[in-house]
Design an enzyme around this catalytic site. Structure first.
Site, PDB file in Angstrom:
ATOM      1  N   ASP A  25      22.425  35.712  42.415  1.00 20.64           N
ATOM      2  CA  ASP A  25      21.139  36.408  42.278  1.00 20.64           C
ATOM      3  C   ASP A  25      20.007  35.553  42.847  1.00 20.64           C
ATOM      4  O   ASP A  25      20.063  34.324  42.781  1.00 20.64           O
ATOM      5  CB  ASP A  25      20.906  36.701  40.781  1.00 20.64           C
ATOM      6  CG  ASP A  25      19.843  37.756  40.563  1.00 20.64           C
ATOM      7  OD1 ASP A  25      19.386  38.375  41.552  1.00 20.64           O
ATOM      8  OD2 ASP A  25      19.463  37.961  39.402  1.00 20.64           O
ATOM      9  N   ARG A  42      13.980  36.890  45.981  1.00 20.43           N
ATOM     10  CA  ARG A  42      12.903  35.968  45.612  1.00 20.43           C
ATOM     11  C   ARG A  42      12.830  34.770  46.565  1.00 20.43           C
ATOM     12  O   ARG A  42      11.757  34.277  46.891  1.00 20.43           O
ATOM     13  CB  ARG A  42      13.078  35.495  44.159  1.00 20.43           C
ATOM     14  CG  ARG A  42      12.455  36.479  43.163  1.00 20.43           C
ATOM     15  CD  ARG A  42      12.986  36.308  41.783  1.00 20.43           C
ATOM     16  NE  ARG A  42      14.352  36.818  41.682  1.00 20.43           N
ATOM     17  CZ  ARG A  42      15.165  36.573  40.677  1.00 20.43           C
ATOM     18  NH1 ARG A  42      14.775  35.793  39.698  1.00 20.43           N
ATOM     19  NH2 ARG A  42      16.369  37.093  40.653  1.00 20.43           N
ATOM     20  N   ASN A  82      24.046  48.784  42.936  1.00 21.81           N
ATOM     21  CA  ASN A  82      23.224  48.363  44.076  1.00 21.81           C
ATOM     22  C   ASN A  82      22.944  49.499  45.065  1.00 21.81           C
ATOM     23  O   ASN A  82      22.057  49.378  45.914  1.00 21.81           O
ATOM     24  CB  ASN A  82      23.870  47.179  44.827  1.00 21.81           C
ATOM     25  CG  ASN A  82      23.717  45.856  44.100  1.00 21.81           C
ATOM     26  OD1 ASN A  82      24.543  44.950  44.245  1.00 21.81           O
ATOM     27  ND2 ASN A  82      22.671  45.703  43.325  1.00 21.81           N
ATOM     28  N   ARG A 115      19.349  50.663  45.694  1.00 18.44           N
ATOM     29  CA  ARG A 115      18.381  49.945  46.531  1.00 18.44           C
ATOM     30  C   ARG A 115      18.008  50.789  47.742  1.00 18.44           C
ATOM     31  O   ARG A 115      18.748  51.708  48.104  1.00 18.44           O
ATOM     32  CB  ARG A 115      18.995  48.623  46.991  1.00 18.44           C
ATOM     33  CG  ARG A 115      19.187  47.718  45.814  1.00 18.44           C
ATOM     34  CD  ARG A 115      19.581  46.329  46.209  1.00 18.44           C
ATOM     35  NE  ARG A 115      19.627  45.534  44.991  1.00 18.44           N
ATOM     36  CZ  ARG A 115      19.395  44.234  44.924  1.00 18.44           C
ATOM     37  NH1 ARG A 115      19.117  43.565  46.015  1.00 18.44           N
ATOM     38  NH2 ARG A 115      19.433  43.608  43.774  1.00 18.44           N
ATOM     39  N   ARG A 168      21.690  37.863  32.146  1.00 24.15           N
ATOM     40  CA  ARG A 168      22.397  39.087  31.748  1.00 24.15           C
ATOM     41  C   ARG A 168      23.652  39.213  32.600  1.00 24.15           C
ATOM     42  O   ARG A 168      23.797  38.546  33.633  1.00 24.15           O
ATOM     43  CB  ARG A 168      21.491  40.313  31.871  1.00 24.15           C
ATOM     44  CG  ARG A 168      20.854  40.470  33.217  1.00 24.15           C
ATOM     45  CD  ARG A 168      19.964  41.712  33.312  1.00 24.15           C
ATOM     46  NE  ARG A 168      19.325  41.694  34.615  1.00 24.15           N
ATOM     47  CZ  ARG A 168      18.111  41.199  34.850  1.00 24.15           C
ATOM     48  NH1 ARG A 168      17.381  40.736  33.868  1.00 24.15           N
ATOM     49  NH2 ARG A 168      17.617  41.174  36.075  1.00 24.15           N
TER      50      ARG A 168
HETATM   51  C1  FPP Z   1      21.093  39.443  44.526  1.00 26.03           C
HETATM   52  O1  FPP Z   1      19.866  39.062  45.070  1.00 26.03           O
HETATM   53  C2  FPP Z   1      22.075  39.528  45.552  1.00 26.03           C
HETATM   54  C3  FPP Z   1      22.732  40.678  45.915  1.00 26.03           C
HETATM   55  C4  FPP Z   1      22.490  41.991  45.296  1.00 26.03           C
HETATM   56  C5  FPP Z   1      23.717  40.682  46.958  1.00 26.03           C
HETATM   57  C6  FPP Z   1      24.540  39.445  47.105  1.00 26.03           C
HETATM   58  C7  FPP Z   1      24.955  39.437  48.491  1.00 26.03           C
HETATM   59  C8  FPP Z   1      25.107  38.362  49.277  1.00 26.03           C
HETATM   60  C9  FPP Z   1      24.978  36.986  48.818  1.00 26.03           C
HETATM   61  C10 FPP Z   1      25.411  38.560  50.699  1.00 26.03           C
HETATM   62  C11 FPP Z   1      26.661  39.337  51.010  1.00 26.03           C
HETATM   63  C12 FPP Z   1      27.890  38.731  50.447  1.00 26.03           C
HETATM   64  C13 FPP Z   1      29.023  38.461  51.128  1.00 26.03           C
HETATM   65  C14 FPP Z   1      30.245  38.062  50.380  1.00 26.03           C
HETATM   66  C15 FPP Z   1      29.113  38.545  52.572  1.00 26.03           C
HETATM   67  P1  FPP Z   1      18.636  40.035  44.877  1.00 26.03           P
HETATM   68  O2  FPP Z   1      18.438  40.774  46.133  1.00 26.03           O
HETATM   69  O3  FPP Z   1      18.810  40.883  43.658  1.00 26.03           O
HETATM   70  O4  FPP Z   1      17.499  38.992  44.641  1.00 26.03           O
HETATM   71  P2  FPP Z   1      16.158  39.186  43.791  1.00 26.03           P
HETATM   72  O5  FPP Z   1      16.584  39.470  42.370  1.00 26.03           O
HETATM   73  O6  FPP Z   1      15.472  37.867  43.940  1.00 26.03           O
HETATM   74  O7  FPP Z   1      15.409  40.322  44.434  1.00 26.03           O
END
Ligand code: FPP
Length: 242
Positions: free
Chosen positions: A22, A26, A70, A73, A196
């Site tokens: 996560d 940010r 997700n 989004r 969480r």
């Molecule tokens: C959470 O950050 C991250 C995700 C929902 C996606 C995770 C994906 C990757 C790390 C890249 C793809 C993965 C692979 C295996 C190729 P967020 O966007 O919720 O961050 P925020 O809470 O700060 O907005």
């Protein structure tokens, strides 16, 4: 002359570590960059941390890459994440093969776009005979859906007469989960300060140790993983006993 106390043997690493990655958004926001830039750095962290996990002796690393929630989004962000996934599979597969890594995917990944499904099938097949360690990517994954599917599978077997309903116990349900053949989850890490589970590995986390760290996922690295393992080594796991 008094004998020096024998140095404590280092605690064995956890066999199975899962990470809720996560904080990509940010990370980007802090730099006045678009969210996709954070996700790109998130993929770099996936590369770095999966290599580090192998080096540190972790048998199974499970990464939450895309949850069944997700899809809420914006469309372009979902498209960007799927594009990064395609790129990751294409660019990383040779290394996974040469390093002996077994790739697994959990979740309703067969509902993704057909080209991605066939890429994933190809990647799983190419690594299927590898000795391990195992890299598990959770895609279109939701633990509640996983549990409902497992319940449905058992109900269908009971209806077909191949399973006695009275024999359905914790082990039977566990074996019907996507993770049924993996070692128990030892350590669950979530980055970015949120505390969480977000519908991740609800059953499997029953006796896992939890670690919530403030580091944003794109900044997570080998040292951060090693620190997490050190903290895990200091935890007293009692599994309900004393
Ligand atoms: C959470 O950050 C991250 C995700 C929902 C996606 C995770 C994906 C990757 C790390 C890249 C793809 C993965 C692979 C295996 C190729 P967020 O966007 O919720 O961050 P925020 O809470 O700060 O907005």
């Amino acid at each position: 002359m008094s004998a020096k106390p024998a140095p404590e043997a280092p605690a064995p690493p956890p066999r199975h570590v899962a990470i809720i990655m996560d904080g990509n958004g940010r990370w980007a926001k802090k730099r006045f960059l678009p969210r996709i830039a954070g996700h790109r750095q998130g993929v770099e962290a996936v590369r770095r941390v999966s290599r580090a996990a192998r080096k540190l002796g972790i048998e199974v690393l499970t990464l939450y890459a895309f949850s069944s929630e997700n899809w809420r989004r914006p469309e372009d962000e979902v498209r960007d994440l799927m594009g990064l996934l395609r790129h990751f599979l294409a660019s990383e597969l040779d290394e996974l093969v040469s390093e002996g890594v077994k790739l697994r995917v959990i979740g309703n990944w067969r509902k993704l776009s057909p080209d991605l499904v066939s890429m994933i099938e190809g990647a799983i097949a190419r690594t299927a005979d590898n000795p391990g360690p195992t890299l598990v990517i959770a895609l279109n994954y939701g633990a509640q859906a996983e549990l409902a599917t497992a319940a449905r599978t058992l109900a269908e077997r009971a209806k077909a007469g191949t399973l006695d309903p009275a024999s359905i116990d914790e082990a039977a349900l566990e074996a019907a989960l996507d993770t049924g053949d993996l070692p128990p989850l030892d350590l669950l890490i979530r980055t970015s300060g949120e505390q969480r589970l977000s519908n991740f590995l609800l059953w499997q986390a029953a006796y896992a140790e939890f670690l919530f760290v403030d580091t944003l996922w794109p900044d997570f690295d080998e040292a951060a993983l090693a620190d997490a393992l050190d903290l895990f080594g200091k935890r007293q796991r009692r599994f309900g006993g004393l």
